[in-house]
Design a protein around this motif. Structure first.
Motif, PDB file in Angstrom:
ATOM      1  N   THR A  54      -3.188   1.266  -1.355  1.00 47.60           N
ATOM      2  CA  THR A  54      -3.168   0.258  -0.289  1.00 47.60           C
ATOM      3  C   THR A  54      -2.784  -1.108  -0.855  1.00 47.60           C
ATOM      4  N   ALA A  55      -3.346  -1.452  -2.018  1.00 46.71           N
ATOM      5  CA  ALA A  55      -2.994  -2.729  -2.641  1.00 46.71           C
ATOM      6  C   ALA A  55      -1.516  -2.782  -2.993  1.00 46.71           C
ATOM      7  N   VAL A  56      -0.999  -1.720  -3.574  1.00 44.78           N
ATOM      8  CA  VAL A  56       0.414  -1.696  -3.964  1.00 44.78           C
ATOM      9  C   VAL A  56       1.313  -1.767  -2.736  1.00 44.78           C
ATOM     10  N   LEU A  57       1.005  -0.971  -1.722  1.00 47.79           N
ATOM     11  CA  LEU A  57       1.849  -0.918  -0.521  1.00 47.79           C
ATOM     12  C   LEU A  57       1.845  -2.237   0.251  1.00 47.79           C
ATOM     13  N   THR A  58       0.767  -3.005   0.122  1.00 49.14           N
ATOM     14  CA  THR A  58       0.675  -4.273   0.852  1.00 49.14           C
ATOM     15  C   THR A  58       0.990  -5.483  -0.030  1.00 49.14           C
ATOM     16  N   THR A  77      -2.584  -1.146   8.547  1.00 47.47           N
ATOM     17  CA  THR A  77      -2.945  -2.382   7.841  1.00 47.47           C
ATOM     18  C   THR A  77      -4.389  -2.280   7.355  1.00 47.47           C
ATOM     19  N   PRO A  78      -4.691  -2.949   6.250  1.00 47.72           N
ATOM     20  CA  PRO A  78      -6.080  -2.923   5.760  1.00 47.72           C
ATOM     21  C   PRO A  78      -7.018  -3.622   6.732  1.00 47.72           C
ATOM     22  N   ALA A  79      -8.268  -3.204   6.732  1.00 43.39           N
ATOM     23  CA  ALA A  79      -9.270  -3.869   7.555  1.00 43.39           C
ATOM     24  C   ALA A  79      -9.664  -5.195   6.917  1.00 43.39           C
ATOM     25  N   ALA A  80     -10.306  -6.034   7.707  1.00 47.98           N
ATOM     26  CA  ALA A  80     -10.799  -7.304   7.174  1.00 47.98           C
ATOM     27  C   ALA A  80     -11.717  -7.047   5.989  1.00 47.98           C
ATOM     28  N   GLY A  81     -11.549  -7.868   4.961  1.00 50.68           N
ATOM     29  CA  GLY A  81     -12.372  -7.718   3.783  1.00 50.68           C
ATOM     30  C   GLY A  81     -11.694  -6.974   2.653  1.00 50.68           C
ATOM     31  N   PHE A  82     -10.479  -6.464   2.919  1.00 47.84           N
ATOM     32  CA  PHE A  82      -9.781  -5.801   1.818  1.00 47.84           C
ATOM     33  C   PHE A  82      -9.231  -6.825   0.838  1.00 47.84           C
ATOM     34  N   ALA A  83      -8.541  -7.822   1.352  1.00 46.79           N
ATOM     35  CA  ALA A  83      -7.946  -8.868   0.516  1.00 46.79           C
ATOM     36  C   ALA A  83      -8.689 -10.178   0.726  1.00 46.79           C
ATOM     37  N   PRO A  84      -8.744 -11.030  -0.295  1.00 40.72           N
ATOM     38  CA  PRO A  84      -9.369 -12.349  -0.120  1.00 40.72           C
ATOM     39  C   PRO A  84      -8.558 -13.201   0.847  1.00 40.72           C
ATOM     40  N   LEU A  85      -9.164 -14.252   1.366  1.00 47.04           N
ATOM     41  CA  LEU A  85      -8.499 -15.093   2.358  1.00 47.04           C
ATOM     42  C   LEU A  85      -7.259 -15.773   1.793  1.00 47.04           C
ATOM     43  N   SER A  86      -7.302 -16.135   0.517  1.00 46.62           N
ATOM     44  CA  SER A  86      -6.118 -16.702  -0.128  1.00 46.62           C
ATOM     45  C   SER A  86      -5.620 -15.721  -1.179  1.00 46.62           C
ATOM     46  N   ALA A  87      -4.321 -15.760  -1.432  1.00 48.12           N
ATOM     47  CA  ALA A  87      -3.728 -14.809  -2.366  1.00 48.12           C
ATOM     48  C   ALA A  87      -4.407 -14.900  -3.725  1.00 48.12           C
ATOM     49  N   PRO A  88      -4.822 -13.758  -4.293  1.00 47.63           N
ATOM     50  CA  PRO A  88      -5.502 -13.801  -5.597  1.00 47.63           C
ATOM     51  C   PRO A  88      -4.555 -14.221  -6.699  1.00 47.63           C
ATOM     52  N   SER A  89      -5.082 -14.890  -7.700  1.00 52.47           N
ATOM     53  CA  SER A  89      -4.261 -15.295  -8.838  1.00 52.47           C
ATOM     54  C   SER A  89      -3.940 -14.082  -9.695  1.00 52.47           C
ATOM     55  N   PRO A  90      -2.888 -14.153 -10.511  1.00 45.77           N
ATOM     56  CA  PRO A  90      -2.571 -13.037 -11.403  1.00 45.77           C
ATOM     57  C   PRO A  90      -3.758 -12.687 -12.292  1.00 45.77           C
ATOM     58  N   THR A 103      -9.798 -10.405 -10.365  1.00 43.87           N
ATOM     59  CA  THR A 103     -10.569  -9.252  -9.917  1.00 43.87           C
ATOM     60  C   THR A 103     -10.890  -9.448  -8.442  1.00 43.87           C
ATOM     61  N   VAL A 104     -10.531  -8.439  -7.646  1.00 44.98           N
ATOM     62  CA  VAL A 104     -10.722  -8.489  -6.200  1.00 44.98           C
ATOM     63  C   VAL A 104     -11.779  -7.466  -5.820  1.00 44.98           C
ATOM     64  N   ASN A 105     -12.687  -7.845  -4.935  1.00 44.64           N
ATOM     65  CA  ASN A 105     -13.776  -6.953  -4.512  1.00 44.64           C
ATOM     66  C   ASN A 105     -13.611  -6.580  -3.037  1.00 44.64           C
ATOM     67  N   PRO A 106     -12.791  -5.583  -2.743  1.00 48.17           N
ATOM     68  CA  PRO A 106     -12.601  -5.206  -1.336  1.00 48.17           C
ATOM     69  C   PRO A 106     -13.847  -4.550  -0.749  1.00 48.17           C
ATOM     70  N   ILE A 107     -14.048  -4.748   0.532  1.00 48.74           N
ATOM     71  CA  ILE A 107     -15.162  -4.105   1.220  1.00 48.74           C
ATOM     72  C   ILE A 107     -14.911  -2.601   1.282  1.00 48.74           C
ATOM     73  N   SER A 108     -15.941  -1.831   1.012  1.00 53.80           N
ATOM     74  CA  SER A 108     -15.811  -0.374   0.993  1.00 53.80           C
ATOM     75  C   SER A 108     -15.214   0.148   2.304  1.00 53.80           C
ATOM     76  N   GLY A 109     -14.207   0.983   2.190  1.00 53.43           N
ATOM     77  CA  GLY A 109     -13.574   1.578   3.358  1.00 53.43           C
ATOM     78  C   GLY A 109     -12.506   0.730   4.003  1.00 53.43           C
ATOM     79  N   SER A 110     -12.337  -0.521   3.537  1.00 53.53           N
ATOM     80  CA  SER A 110     -11.350  -1.406   4.167  1.00 53.53           C
ATOM     81  C   SER A 110      -9.922  -0.937   3.935  1.00 53.53           C
ATOM     82  N   TRP A 111      -9.758   0.014   3.041  1.00 53.00           N
ATOM     83  CA  TRP A 111      -8.427   0.545   2.723  1.00 53.00           C
ATOM     84  C   TRP A 111      -8.086   1.810   3.514  1.00 53.00           C
ATOM     85  N   ASP A 112      -9.027   2.313   4.302  1.00 53.04           N
ATOM     86  CA  ASP A 112      -8.846   3.629   4.921  1.00 53.04           C
ATOM     87  C   ASP A 112      -7.725   3.689   5.952  1.00 53.04           C
ATOM     88  N   GLY A 113      -7.354   2.565   6.525  1.00 56.39           N
ATOM     89  CA  GLY A 113      -6.357   2.588   7.597  1.00 56.39           C
ATOM     90  C   GLY A 113      -4.925   2.508   7.134  1.00 56.39           C
TER      91      GLY A 113
END
Length: 216
Positions: free
Chosen positions: A202-206, A37-50, A53-63
């Motif tokens: 990571t975004a696509v898979l989640t 699962t992504p680390a905290a900070g990968f996705a915003p707290l609420s689902a992004p609108s279509p 632009t999402v700004n994930p924290i660097s490295g939050s996708w590594d897991g």
């Protein structure tokens, strides 16, 4: 014939071809799942609108990684340095996660190359070339069942099946639209290209698709 009209005519023919080929497609393949699962900070707290632009924290996708056998098609339009850097990163990532990677060159025929990629029935098509953006903008809304990931560029109005990863120095949006930032070929470092494919998949898979991930 004007260029937009000619592209539209080619796109229509391509869509018919895909429909015909699809009738003879092979049986279903086991679906790939996300491992981790992504680390905290990968996705915003609420689902992004279509189109957000999402700004994930660097490295939050590594897991996160796909289960083995993830069927990927790498779509490129040439061998310019930025496309080559992204292609190298995709190949390295695919080897690491044991993905089933195929490659398609669309250098001579952008729409034809996209059709060829779809004919392979992948779970994800990864585009690494700015020159394919206008063709992707025409084809992707008509094939919502096919997930696309665009690295180093984006569509101006992506549908939910198109996810992009950009950064300062990248972000081409199509002819007449330019780039989201000043283009800088030196920003396509091996490290950033590796982050791009990891963050994007990571975004696509989640399930966080139809957005632009902005990494730095």
């Amino acid at each position: 014939m004007p260029v937009p009209a000619r592209l539209a005519a080619i796109a229509l023919a391509a869509l018919v071809t895909v429909a015909v080929v699809g009738c003879a497609a092979s049986g279903p393949h086991p679906a790939t799942t996300a491992i981790g699962t992504p680390a905290a900070g990968f996705a915003p707290l609420s689902a992004p609108s279509p189109e957000a632009t999402v700004n994930p924290i660097s490295g939050s996708w590594d897991g996160v990684r796909p289960s083995p056998g993830y069927r990927i098609v790498l779509l490129s339009g040439g061998d310019d340095p930025t496309s080559a850097a992204l292609s190298d990163a995709v190949h390295a990532w695919a080897d690491e996660v044991d993905a089933d990677l195929r490659t398609v060159s669309a250098e001579d025929d952008a729409i034809g190359g996209i059709v060829e990629a779809m004919d392979l029935e992948p779970e994800l098509i990864v585009s690494v070339d700015d020159g394919l953006i206008d063709a992707l903008a025409m084809v992707t809304p008509n094939h919502l069942e096919v997930p696309f990931l665009i690295l180093g560029a984006e569509l101006a109005e992506p549908t939910y099946n198109v996810t992009a990863v950009d950064w300062t120095g990248a972000g081409f949006r199509g002819e007449g639209l330019g780039t989201a930032t000043h283009f800088d070929a030196e920003s396509f470092t091996p490290e950033r290209c590796a982050d791009a494919i990891r963050a994007g998949t990571t975004a696509v898979l989640t399930g966080m698709t139809g957005v632009v991930l902005w990494i730095d």
